[in-house]
Scaffold this motif. Structure first.
Motif, PDB file in Angstrom:
ATOM      1  N   SER A  24       0.813  -1.219   0.000  1.00  0.00           N
ATOM      2  CA  SER A  24       0.000   0.000   0.000  1.00  0.00           C
ATOM      3  C   SER A  24       0.844   1.266   0.000  1.00  0.00           C
ATOM      4  O   SER A  24       0.334   2.356  -0.276  1.00  0.00           O
ATOM      5  CB  SER A  24      -0.942   0.007   1.212  1.00  0.00           C
ATOM      6  OG  SER A  24      -0.207   0.107   2.423  1.00  0.00           O
ATOM      7  N   TYR A  26       2.737   2.138  -2.187  1.00  0.00           N
ATOM      8  CA  TYR A  26       2.778   2.618  -3.569  1.00  0.00           C
ATOM      9  C   TYR A  26       1.422   3.139  -4.051  1.00  0.00           C
ATOM     10  O   TYR A  26       1.293   3.500  -5.232  1.00  0.00           O
ATOM     11  CB  TYR A  26       3.246   1.490  -4.489  1.00  0.00           C
ATOM     12  CG  TYR A  26       4.632   0.982  -4.173  1.00  0.00           C
ATOM     13  CD1 TYR A  26       5.761   1.665  -4.618  1.00  0.00           C
ATOM     14  CD2 TYR A  26       4.820  -0.161  -3.404  1.00  0.00           C
ATOM     15  CE1 TYR A  26       7.035   1.216  -4.304  1.00  0.00           C
ATOM     16  CE2 TYR A  26       6.093  -0.625  -3.098  1.00  0.00           C
ATOM     17  CZ  TYR A  26       7.193   0.066  -3.546  1.00  0.00           C
ATOM     18  OH  TYR A  26       8.455  -0.381  -3.244  1.00  0.00           O
ATOM     19  N   SER A  27       0.406   3.193  -3.189  1.00  0.00           N
ATOM     20  CA  SER A  27      -0.934   3.593  -3.602  1.00  0.00           C
ATOM     21  C   SER A  27      -1.125   5.104  -3.486  1.00  0.00           C
ATOM     22  O   SER A  27      -0.547   5.756  -2.606  1.00  0.00           O
ATOM     23  CB  SER A  27      -1.991   2.883  -2.751  1.00  0.00           C
ATOM     24  OG  SER A  27      -1.876   1.483  -2.863  1.00  0.00           O
ATOM     25  N   LYS A  28      -1.983   5.660  -4.332  1.00  0.00           N
ATOM     26  CA  LYS A  28      -2.325   7.076  -4.293  1.00  0.00           C
ATOM     27  C   LYS A  28      -3.445   7.335  -3.300  1.00  0.00           C
ATOM     28  O   LYS A  28      -3.385   8.245  -2.484  1.00  0.00           O
ATOM     29  CB  LYS A  28      -2.738   7.536  -5.701  1.00  0.00           C
ATOM     30  CG  LYS A  28      -3.510   8.852  -5.761  1.00  0.00           C
ATOM     31  CD  LYS A  28      -2.639  10.037  -5.411  1.00  0.00           C
ATOM     32  CE  LYS A  28      -3.426  11.346  -5.565  1.00  0.00           C
ATOM     33  NZ  LYS A  28      -2.602  12.519  -5.227  1.00  0.00           N
ATOM     34  N   THR A  32      -7.573   2.695  -1.825  1.00  0.00           N
ATOM     35  CA  THR A  32      -6.771   1.595  -2.383  1.00  0.00           C
ATOM     36  C   THR A  32      -5.948   0.927  -1.295  1.00  0.00           C
ATOM     37  O   THR A  32      -5.825  -0.309  -1.263  1.00  0.00           O
ATOM     38  CB  THR A  32      -5.846   2.126  -3.490  1.00  0.00           C
ATOM     39  OG1 THR A  32      -6.614   2.841  -4.463  1.00  0.00           O
ATOM     40  CG2 THR A  32      -5.112   0.991  -4.181  1.00  0.00           C
ATOM     41  N   LYS A  33      -5.373   1.726  -0.407  1.00  0.00           N
ATOM     42  CA  LYS A  33      -4.590   1.164   0.697  1.00  0.00           C
ATOM     43  C   LYS A  33      -5.451   0.230   1.549  1.00  0.00           C
ATOM     44  O   LYS A  33      -5.015  -0.879   1.914  1.00  0.00           O
ATOM     45  CB  LYS A  33      -4.028   2.287   1.563  1.00  0.00           C
ATOM     46  CG  LYS A  33      -3.051   3.224   0.849  1.00  0.00           C
ATOM     47  CD  LYS A  33      -2.586   4.334   1.779  1.00  0.00           C
ATOM     48  CE  LYS A  33      -1.758   5.377   1.049  1.00  0.00           C
ATOM     49  NZ  LYS A  33      -0.459   4.864   0.609  1.00  0.00           N
ATOM     50  N   ILE A  36      -6.232  -3.046  -0.288  1.00  0.00           N
ATOM     51  CA  ILE A  36      -5.120  -4.004  -0.330  1.00  0.00           C
ATOM     52  C   ILE A  36      -4.866  -4.632   1.034  1.00  0.00           C
ATOM     53  O   ILE A  36      -4.667  -5.841   1.141  1.00  0.00           O
ATOM     54  CB  ILE A  36      -3.855  -3.308  -0.857  1.00  0.00           C
ATOM     55  CG1 ILE A  36      -4.015  -2.991  -2.344  1.00  0.00           C
ATOM     56  CG2 ILE A  36      -2.611  -4.168  -0.634  1.00  0.00           C
ATOM     57  CD1 ILE A  36      -2.936  -2.110  -2.906  1.00  0.00           C
ATOM     58  N   ASP A  69       2.157   8.250 -12.172  1.00  0.00           N
ATOM     59  CA  ASP A  69       1.440   8.856 -11.053  1.00  0.00           C
ATOM     60  C   ASP A  69       1.042  10.295 -11.356  1.00  0.00           C
ATOM     61  O   ASP A  69      -0.110  10.690 -11.138  1.00  0.00           O
ATOM     62  CB  ASP A  69       2.305   8.815  -9.789  1.00  0.00           C
ATOM     63  CG  ASP A  69       2.235   7.473  -9.088  1.00  0.00           C
ATOM     64  OD1 ASP A  69       1.179   7.144  -8.552  1.00  0.00           O
ATOM     65  OD2 ASP A  69       3.234   6.747  -9.109  1.00  0.00           O
ATOM     66  N   ASP A 284      -5.404   2.953  -9.947  1.00  0.00           N
ATOM     67  CA  ASP A 284      -4.528   3.086  -8.788  1.00  0.00           C
ATOM     68  C   ASP A 284      -4.176   1.720  -8.218  1.00  0.00           C
ATOM     69  O   ASP A 284      -3.027   1.453  -7.848  1.00  0.00           O
ATOM     70  CB  ASP A 284      -5.205   3.951  -7.720  1.00  0.00           C
ATOM     71  CG  ASP A 284      -4.279   4.245  -6.544  1.00  0.00           C
ATOM     72  OD1 ASP A 284      -3.064   4.379  -6.758  1.00  0.00           O
ATOM     73  OD2 ASP A 284      -4.788   4.343  -5.403  1.00  0.00           O
ATOM     74  N   TYR A 285      -5.171   0.818  -8.153  1.00  0.00           N
ATOM     75  CA  TYR A 285      -4.931  -0.531  -7.629  1.00  0.00           C
ATOM     76  C   TYR A 285      -3.948  -1.290  -8.536  1.00  0.00           C
ATOM     77  O   TYR A 285      -2.986  -1.901  -8.062  1.00  0.00           O
ATOM     78  CB  TYR A 285      -6.254  -1.282  -7.535  1.00  0.00           C
ATOM     79  CG  TYR A 285      -6.141  -2.656  -6.904  1.00  0.00           C
ATOM     80  CD1 TYR A 285      -6.190  -2.829  -5.531  1.00  0.00           C
ATOM     81  CD2 TYR A 285      -5.996  -3.803  -7.690  1.00  0.00           C
ATOM     82  CE1 TYR A 285      -6.090  -4.082  -4.946  1.00  0.00           C
ATOM     83  CE2 TYR A 285      -5.885  -5.066  -7.119  1.00  0.00           C
ATOM     84  CZ  TYR A 285      -5.941  -5.195  -5.749  1.00  0.00           C
ATOM     85  OH  TYR A 285      -5.830  -6.436  -5.177  1.00  0.00           O
ATOM     86  N   THR A 288      -0.488   0.150  -8.369  1.00  0.00           N
ATOM     87  CA  THR A 288       0.149  -0.281  -7.122  1.00  0.00           C
ATOM     88  C   THR A 288       0.730  -1.680  -7.285  1.00  0.00           C
ATOM     89  O   THR A 288       1.861  -1.958  -6.852  1.00  0.00           O
ATOM     90  CB  THR A 288      -0.874  -0.273  -5.970  1.00  0.00           C
ATOM     91  OG1 THR A 288      -1.363   1.056  -5.780  1.00  0.00           O
ATOM     92  CG2 THR A 288      -0.241  -0.762  -4.677  1.00  0.00           C
TER      93      THR A 288
END
Length: 781
Positions: A24, A26-28, A32-33, A36, A69, A284-285, A288
């Motif tokens: 997570s 690497y997530s925006k 998404t965090k 995951i 990104d 985003d997912y 990531t």
């Protein structure tokens, strides 16, 4: 316990809380965090190949140092209010300028993605471009007339607000002018606590000492915490302030109407906006997944069509410098049975294989250098630690309960893994029960099983069954430590007595304890374990000998090829030099022949001089260059090697598959392993004695003052930059320009972090261009 719960129970048992946090990073979006870490959803088998293809495309763009990104999520502010507005757009809510800007950026950024993502969701992107065309013309164009891409609203640029904003500004200027006049008046100046004004509750106030206040000054708006200072709104200012408040109320009303109109425009396309919003969440997912896979050297798995499997150099992503192993399953194989010493790597091996399947099921690449995996319905992993005293469950009862729940719910064609199955009960009973459960899973449910065990009966039975791969983890009998290598083909000894003996040396225990333990054991058991131990030792010795012979053979072959290539290049170089010298001599002879001012004897003397000089410059064997390095097959930490990229000797610190960390001039540098060569002797390479020469050419390996890192992998970029910095520090070049790209790419991050640690270097963006860094040496005065 359904499929979803089985997988999520497995994730808890294989360290997913830690792995998910690492992913997570690497997530925006926070959504998404959470997806995951708390709620990873498995990919259906029918959609798995296309999802892996999407990850692969983004993986390729990342490897080319393209800042996806910034292109996809630039100016998309990740706030709960923005997500709430888009999700509830159809419910007649009105967004503020920040929330409206979030929707506007979604519409704008899809245009940028079209030119960057060539194949990724191509039809979906084209659909959004077509369907949002009306919104771009009507909503985006009007909105961008006065709202910046970061969401800041320049209200004075809106025609409905411009007059009122100007009126408010003029009135505020009058108020400040009047307040300054009052502060400087003789009567007020001596009453002030300090000589400046403040704004409290949109009221302009002056600080009056409480012992100097009278009602003619104005109305008290607030007091200090001690009560010694009164914040008073002057009477002459109050009328202006009231009028200002009326104007502000009108401005707020106009702003509400403007936001309502823009919200209504979006509401008419609410389903489209929400679909576009979910497209960016999915991107985003997937991005990531691609970034995590890229930065951890994962590989795209191939989906096996026939239940065979090949996982080459698989490793556990949480273990630094983890020992990589390889395993092959034929279609006829039902699974793997691992035995061997404690702390030898059985758990890590099983978890690593399970993680490969988990990652693929979730649409990720897998921790290996090459992988072909069979798709599975469920993934179930359990260990032997199921004791639950709060519910009156022993370790065996807890483990049995977990297995029974699994047997009741698990679907056919699943993966079942057990670390030290039934380790908390009698060995023979545990073995018979485990064998029966394994047979049920493989024969009735076509499951694939991974089992680690110390049970003798279970190891023996599975070794005799060709449907299972029997393996053990290795042990270094010379150093008396585990090797963590997976050795396929035979079971291994638990080596409990050997390990106990090794560890007991530090405690100076009575050796009779160990001897008594051996005498208590059944002789047949000791004979069997000793046989396995001897077999493992012999196999380890044989493998070591084979590797040594293979390395020696490859070393000799590579050395021969290398020297053949070097000799060819040297011969070619000498030939070109000789040819050039010959042409010069021929030219001189031709000029001598045509010289009419010299006599015949003078010409003969000159010709003799030309001949002598030409012979002295002719190539011979003593002039051939000597090379004292050779290719290497096996790298050893702490040993000195010659780095082709650094053009110098360095000391090997560690090796991680195809990358090596070396120490050079006090710095740790990452280089490809294939660029390291072994010196043929341990003495430093010496240059032949030569007279002092003046070099009128640049001696640096860098042919210019710039390094263009676009498209480079990190290791290549590091080597190029460090080589160039060495030339800069040696004075070969006046400064260095490094092009790394904008945004937060790995090249830029590494370079800036490195430069911050270097005290003798100064750096800054080149002419304000943050995609290029200019580096100079700090010269002592």
């Amino acid at each position: 316990m359904d499929t979803y719960n089985i997988l999520h129970q497995t994730l808890k048992n294989i360290d997913w809380p830690i792995i998910g946090q690492n992913i997570s990073f690497y997530s925006k979006f926070n959504l998404t965090k959470e997806h995951i870490t708390r709620n990873p959803i498995p990919i259906e088998e029918a959609n798995l190949e296309s999802q892996l293809g999407r990850v692969d495309e983004l993986y390729t763009l990342i490897s080319q140092d393209i800042d996806i990104d910034t292109i996809a999520f630039g100016n998309l502010a990740d706030s709960p209010e923005n997500h709430f507005f888009v999700n509830n757009l159809a419910k007649n809510i009105t967004g503020d300028f920040k929330q409206l800007n979030f929707a506007c950026v979604l519409i704008e950024n899809i245009i940028e993605l079209k030119s960057t993502l060539k194949d990724y969701q191509k039809e979906e992107i084209l659909f959004f471009l077509e369907k949002t065309q009306r919104l771009r013309q009507k909503f985006v164009r009007s909105f961008r007339n006065f709202v910046e891409k970061d969401g800041y609203a320049n209200l004075e640029k809106h025609p409905l607000l411009a007059v009122k904003i100007q009126e408010r500004n003029n009135l505020e200027a009058k108020i400040r002018e009047e307040v300054h006049r009052i502060l400087k008046s003789e009567d007020i100046e001596k009453r002030l606590q300090f000589s400046s004004f403040d704004i409290i509750n949109d009221r302009y106030v002056i600080p009056i000492r409480s012992d100097s206040y009278n009602g003619s000054i104005g109305i008290i708006v607030s007091r200090s915490s001690t009560g010694s200072t009164l914040f008073v709104e002057p009477t002459t200012v109050r009328e202006y302030a009231n009028k200002r408040m009326q104007i502000i109320a009108v401005i707020d009303e106009i702003i509400n109407r403007i936001c309502q109109d823009f919200s209504d425009q979006l509401r008419s396309e609410s389903k489209l906006i929400q679909s576009l919003y979910h497209f960016f969440l999915d991107l985003d997912y997937t991005l990531t997944q691609a970034k995590y896979s890229y930065h951890h050297n994962f590989v795209r798995p191939e989906i096996s069509p026939n239940n065979s499997e090949h996982i080459e150099n698989f490793f556990h992503p949480l273990i630094e410098n983890c020992r990589a192993n390889t395993i092959d399953f034929r279609p006829s194989h039902h699974g793997l049975i691992i035995s061997g010493p404690n702390t030898g790597g059985k758990t890590v091996t099983i978890k690593s294989i399970v993680l490969c399947h988990v990652f693929m099921k979730l649409g990720f690449f897998v921790p290996a250098t090459k992988a072909k995996l069979r798709p599975v319905e469920d993934i179930f992993y359990f260990d032997s630690d199921y004791q639950d005293l709060s519910h009156g469950l022993s370790s065996f009862a807890g483990e049995t309960t977990a297995i029974l729940k699994m047997l009741a719910e698990i679907k056919p064609n699943s993966l079942v893994a057990a670390d030290e199955i039934f380790n908390s009960t009698g060995s023979d009973e545990a073995s018979s029960l485990a064998i029966s459960i394994i047979n049920h899973l493989t024969q009735n449910l076509s499951a694939m099983i991974l089992i680690s065990t110390h049970h003798q009966l279970l190891k023996t039975t599975m070794q005799e069954n060709p449907s299972y791969i029997s393996a053990h983890v290795g042990y270094d009998f010379e150093k008396n430590i585990p090797t963590y290598n997976l050795i396929v083909g035979t079971p291994g000894s638990s080596m409990a007595l050997t390990i106990f003996e090794r560890l007991s040396h530090d405690y100076y225990l009575d050796r009779n304890i160990l001897q008594n333990a051996k005498s208590i054991l059944d002789k047949k058991y000791i004979t069997y374990e000793k046989l396995l131990q001897d077999l493992s030792q012999k196999k380890a010795e044989l493998d070591s000998l084979l590797i040594e012979n293979r390395d020696l053979n490859n070393q000799l072959k590579n050395q021969r090829k290398s020297m053949e290539g070097v000799l060819f290049l040297e011969k070619q170089k000498m030939y070109e030099q000789y040819k050039s010298q010959m042409e010069k001599q021929v030219k001189k002879i031709q000029e001598l022949r045509e010289d009419k001012d010299l006599t015949v004897k003078q010409k003969q003397k000159k010709a003799t001089e030309f001949k002598s000089m030409f012979n002295s410059q002719s190539p011979n064997q003593n002039q051939a260059q000597v090379f004292d390095v050779q290719p290497t097959e096996t790298l050893q930490e702490g040993k000195t090697y010659f780095s082709e990229l650094l053009k110098n000797d360095c000391v090997l610190v560690s090796v991680n598959r195809n990358k090596a960390t070396v120490t050079f001039r006090g710095k740790n540098i990452t280089v490809p392993t294939e660029s390291l060569y072994t010196p043929l002797n341990n003495t430093p390479r010496q240059k032949p004695n030569e007279k002092v020469k003046i070099n009128v050419f640049q001696s640096s390996a860098v042919s210019s003052v710039s390094v263009n890192g676009r498209g480079m992998r990190l290791e290549k970029f590091q080597s190029e930059v460090l080589s160039a910095i060495l030339s800069l520090q040696n004075g070969d070049i006046p400064y260095l320009l490094v092009v790394h790209g904008h945004g937060d790419g790995v090249l830029k991050k590494w370079l800036r972090d490195y430069l911050r640690k270097e005290k003798d270097l100064t750096w800054a963006p080149e002419d304000g261009n943050d995609g290029c860094t200019k580096i100079e040496v700090i010269r002592s005065s």
